[in-house]
Motif scaffolding. Structure first.
Motif, PDB file in Angstrom:
ATOM      1  N   VAL A  22       0.851  -1.200   0.000  1.00 27.08           N
ATOM      2  CA  VAL A  22       0.000   0.000   0.000  1.00 27.08           C
ATOM      3  C   VAL A  22       0.882   1.243   0.000  1.00 27.08           C
ATOM      4  N   ASN A  23       1.962   1.223   0.776  1.00 27.53           N
ATOM      5  CA  ASN A  23       2.887   2.356   0.814  1.00 27.53           C
ATOM      6  C   ASN A  23       3.528   2.576  -0.555  1.00 27.53           C
ATOM      7  N   LYS A  24       3.913   1.499  -1.241  1.00 26.77           N
ATOM      8  CA  LYS A  24       4.512   1.628  -2.571  1.00 26.77           C
ATOM      9  C   LYS A  24       3.513   2.218  -3.572  1.00 26.77           C
ATOM     10  N   VAL A  25       2.262   1.801  -3.479  1.00 27.71           N
ATOM     11  CA  VAL A  25       1.225   2.349  -4.362  1.00 27.71           C
ATOM     12  C   VAL A  25       1.040   3.838  -4.086  1.00 27.71           C
ATOM     13  N   THR A  26       1.030   4.200  -2.810  1.00 25.66           N
ATOM     14  CA  THR A  26       0.885   5.614  -2.426  1.00 25.66           C
ATOM     15  C   THR A  26       2.053   6.449  -2.962  1.00 25.66           C
ATOM     16  N   LEU A  27       3.261   5.913  -2.865  1.00 27.58           N
ATOM     17  CA  LEU A  27       4.433   6.622  -3.403  1.00 27.58           C
ATOM     18  C   LEU A  27       4.325   6.779  -4.920  1.00 27.58           C
ATOM     19  N   LEU A  28       3.850   5.745  -5.600  1.00 28.57           N
ATOM     20  CA  LEU A  28       3.641   5.827  -7.049  1.00 28.57           C
ATOM     21  C   LEU A  28       2.612   6.899  -7.387  1.00 28.57           C
ATOM     22  N   GLU A  29       1.508   6.934  -6.631  1.00 32.32           N
ATOM     23  CA  GLU A  29       0.494   7.974  -6.852  1.00 32.32           C
ATOM     24  C   GLU A  29       1.102   9.360  -6.716  1.00 32.32           C
ATOM     25  N   ASN A  30       1.907   9.546  -5.678  1.00 34.21           N
ATOM     26  CA  ASN A  30       2.533  10.853  -5.451  1.00 34.21           C
ATOM     27  C   ASN A  30       3.482  11.220  -6.587  1.00 34.21           C
ATOM     28  N   ASP A  31       4.270  10.252  -7.055  1.00 33.45           N
ATOM     29  CA  ASP A  31       5.181  10.503  -8.181  1.00 33.45           C
ATOM     30  C   ASP A  31       4.400  10.888  -9.438  1.00 33.45           C
ATOM     31  N   LEU A  32       3.311  10.181  -9.699  1.00 29.69           N
ATOM     32  CA  LEU A  32       2.494  10.486 -10.874  1.00 29.69           C
ATOM     33  C   LEU A  32       1.834  11.855 -10.753  1.00 29.69           C
ATOM     34  N   ARG A  33       1.339  12.192  -9.566  1.00 28.16           N
ATOM     35  CA  ARG A  33       0.745  13.522  -9.353  1.00 28.16           C
ATOM     36  C   ARG A  33       1.749  14.620  -9.674  1.00 28.16           C
ATOM     37  N   THR A  34       2.971  14.433  -9.184  1.00 30.43           N
ATOM     38  CA  THR A  34       4.013  15.432  -9.408  1.00 30.43           C
ATOM     39  C   THR A  34       4.364  15.533 -10.893  1.00 30.43           C
ATOM     40  N   ALA A  35       4.534  14.395 -11.544  1.00 26.16           N
ATOM     41  CA  ALA A  35       4.935  14.385 -12.955  1.00 26.16           C
ATOM     42  C   ALA A  35       3.840  14.939 -13.858  1.00 26.16           C
ATOM     43  N   LEU A  36       2.585  14.637 -13.524  1.00 27.94           N
ATOM     44  CA  LEU A  36       1.474  15.024 -14.400  1.00 27.94           C
ATOM     45  C   LEU A  36       0.778  16.309 -13.965  1.00 27.94           C
ATOM     46  N   ASN A  37       1.059  16.740 -12.747  1.00 26.17           N
ATOM     47  CA  ASN A  37       0.381  17.893 -12.161  1.00 26.17           C
ATOM     48  C   ASN A  37      -1.142  17.691 -12.194  1.00 26.17           C
ATOM     49  N   LYS A  38      -1.543  16.459 -11.883  1.00 31.05           N
ATOM     50  CA  LYS A  38      -2.956  16.090 -11.837  1.00 31.05           C
ATOM     51  C   LYS A  38      -3.170  15.159 -10.656  1.00 31.05           C
ATOM     52  N   ASP A  39      -4.404  15.112 -10.160  1.00 29.57           N
ATOM     53  CA  ASP A  39      -4.733  14.172  -9.102  1.00 29.57           C
ATOM     54  C   ASP A  39      -4.830  12.773  -9.707  1.00 29.57           C
ATOM     55  N   VAL A  40      -4.101  11.817  -9.146  1.00 34.18           N
ATOM     56  CA  VAL A  40      -4.046  10.460  -9.679  1.00 34.18           C
ATOM     57  C   VAL A  40      -4.352   9.471  -8.563  1.00 34.18           C
ATOM     58  N   VAL A  41      -5.159   8.471  -8.882  1.00 33.54           N
ATOM     59  CA  VAL A  41      -5.449   7.389  -7.952  1.00 33.54           C
ATOM     60  C   VAL A  41      -5.118   6.076  -8.651  1.00 33.54           C
ATOM     61  N   VAL A  42      -4.297   5.260  -8.005  1.00 38.03           N
ATOM     62  CA  VAL A  42      -3.937   3.948  -8.544  1.00 38.03           C
ATOM     63  C   VAL A  42      -4.794   2.913  -7.826  1.00 38.03           C
TER      64      VAL A  42
END
Length: 53
Positions: A22-42
């Motif tokens: 779950v922590n790894k998924v959360t980190l991925l979500e945060n990385d994607l949010r930063t890269a895309l400048n959009k709210d992302v949910v995995v």
């Protein structure tokens, strides 16, 4: 009693993840949010054990 006709979506259920995953998924979500400048949910799914299809 009517039985629901299985759909392609019945093949999958929410994955059971331990705290580390779950922590790894959360980190991925945060990385994607930063890269895309959009709210992302995995969302993690796994093939259902009953797999009606």
């Amino acid at each position: 009693m009517d039985r629901k006709t299985p759909s392609e979506f019945d093949r999958y259920t929410a994955a059971e993840l331990d705290d580390e995953l779950v922590n790894k998924v959360t980190l991925l979500e945060n990385d994607l949010r930063t890269a895309l400048n959009k709210d992302v949910v995995v969302i993690a799914y796994e093939e259902s054990r009953h797999n009606p299809s």
